[in-house]
Design a protein around this motif. Structure first.
Motif, PDB file in Angstrom:
ATOM      1  N   GLN A 150     -30.018  45.713 -75.113  1.00 54.90           N
ATOM      2  CA  GLN A 150     -31.398  46.118 -75.384  1.00 54.90           C
ATOM      3  C   GLN A 150     -31.433  47.490 -76.058  1.00 54.90           C
ATOM      4  O   GLN A 150     -32.222  47.733 -76.977  1.00 54.90           O
ATOM      5  N   GLU A 197     -35.581  40.159 -78.003  1.00 54.11           N
ATOM      6  CA  GLU A 197     -36.386  40.035 -76.791  1.00 54.11           C
ATOM      7  C   GLU A 197     -35.624  39.156 -75.810  1.00 54.11           C
ATOM      8  O   GLU A 197     -35.078  38.116 -76.187  1.00 54.11           O
ATOM      9  N   ARG A 253     -39.296  44.654 -73.667  1.00 50.65           N
ATOM     10  CA  ARG A 253     -38.682  43.475 -74.288  1.00 50.65           C
ATOM     11  C   ARG A 253     -37.898  42.625 -73.281  1.00 50.65           C
ATOM     12  O   ARG A 253     -36.982  41.913 -73.645  1.00 50.65           O
ATOM     13  N   LYS A 255     -38.078  39.226 -84.816  1.00 48.75           N
ATOM     14  CA  LYS A 255     -37.592  39.253 -83.440  1.00 48.75           C
ATOM     15  C   LYS A 255     -36.741  38.029 -83.119  1.00 48.75           C
ATOM     16  O   LYS A 255     -37.021  36.923 -83.568  1.00 48.75           O
TER      17      LYS A 255
END
Length: 333
Positions: A27, A34, A53, A2
């Motif tokens: 996104q 994130e 997220r 991530k």
């Protein structure tokens, strides 16, 4: 793995709406990002159509675009969206910082909060600017420093080469020194000294002096200059591109039915021309030479420009260009 982005949601002319919309577009495309949105929760939350997220960190202060003393602003407004976002990067809570807000305050936050790579004296502000073939070129410094030494320009050449190689995928970037002539003997003392340093640096592919008139012809992949000159060239390119499109539109509008019919047939080509001259499609301006990516999106950025900046940041994190830069300077000791 991530990637966490600290977003100054209150920075820019159209914040927070355009910032949030750009984040939502990113996104949907990047499942490994994130987003940490710093700003007024009451304004941000209603704009979020998808909260997965997405984290909001409520802030009570904002650094305005008209702040006269950026350093004073980041010190006096410690609870502003920009300062808290920068601290998140410093503390390892986020991997990169994006803002469309006050440029001076972002530069100050990057240097004094995020911090520069130890071996780099002066980070440079760098953008990918348009060329007629659509490939673009990276130029720095674009205004992070009012004055520079020849050693700074050498550092800029290394920085620009690393970015061009890792983010833009150019195997052997051609590095040019902006000057008032292509001959090696041209320029003021700064340019002459910088020329000697660049020519002696075997870690870059230095092609010599380049002139401003040849920049958009793609004469080099990386162009280095002092911050004052770079900022003037940047604004000249922006102004020329904007004026050209305005004149073209006026010619079509005022040229009668024949001009309008011609424009209709050339619609696809005209849009291609607009895209070629649109520097925002390459993303934002990177304050390169810091311990983490810090990217400045244009103050007038709409959602698509914010998306382009996030795309650019994602690539920087994916290629670990900052980590490779740190390793380069450690090996160079």
């Amino acid at each position: 793995m991530k990637k966490k982005l600290a977003i100054d949601a209150m920075g820019g002319d159209f914040a927070p709406k355009s910032v949030v919309e750009g984040c939502l577009s990113a996104q949907a495309k990047y499942t490994d990002i994130e987003f940490i949105l710093f700003g007024d929760e009451a304004q941000i939350k209603p704009l979020l159509t998808d909260t997965s997220r997405m984290t909001i960190v409520h802030t009570t202060e904002k650094i305005d675009s008209g702040e006269s003393d950026p350093v004073k602003a980041i010190r006096s407004k410690r609870n502003s969206s920009l300062v808290l976002a920068a601290n998140a990067v410093k503390n390892g809570e986020a991997d990169a910082l994006i803002s469309a807000g006050n440029t001076g305050a972002l530069l100050a936050s990057g240097i004094f909060i995020v911090g520069r790579i130890k071996q780099i004296d002066r980070p440079g502000l760098m953008s990918t600017l348009p060329t007629m073939d659509g490939k673009g070129f990276d130029m720095l410094d674009l205004g992070a420093n009012a004055e520079n030494t020849a050693r700074h320009l050498q550092h800029f050449a290394v920085l620009g080469s690393f970015y061009a190689q890792n983010v833009r995928g150019i195997a052997k970037p051609r590095v040019g020194l902006l000057n008032n002539g292509s001959e090696a003997s041209k320029g003021a003392p700064l340019q002459k000294e910088a020329y000697e340093l660049l020519a002696a640096d075997d870690t870059i592919h230095f092609i010599g002096n380049v002139e401003a008139r040849d920049l958009m012809a793609g004469v080099a992949d990386v162009v280095v200059t002092d911050g004052f000159t770079g900022n003037a060239v940047l604004k000249s390119i922006e102004g020329t591109a904007s004026s050209l499109m305005t004149l073209l539109k006026a010619s079509i509008t005022n040229g009668g039915m024949r001009s309008k019919l011609g424009a209709l047939f050339m619609k696809k080509s005209l849009y291609q021309l607009k895209d070629t001259l649109d520097y925002e499609k390459a993303g934002g301006a990177v304050l390169f030479g810091l311990k983490a990516p810090v990217i400045k999106s244009h103050g007038s950025s709409k959602a698509d420009a914010i998306f382009a900046t996030i795309k650019q940041t994602h690539k920087m994190l994916e290629t670990d260009v900052v980590g490779k830069l740190v390793q380069h300077y450690q090996e160079d000791k």
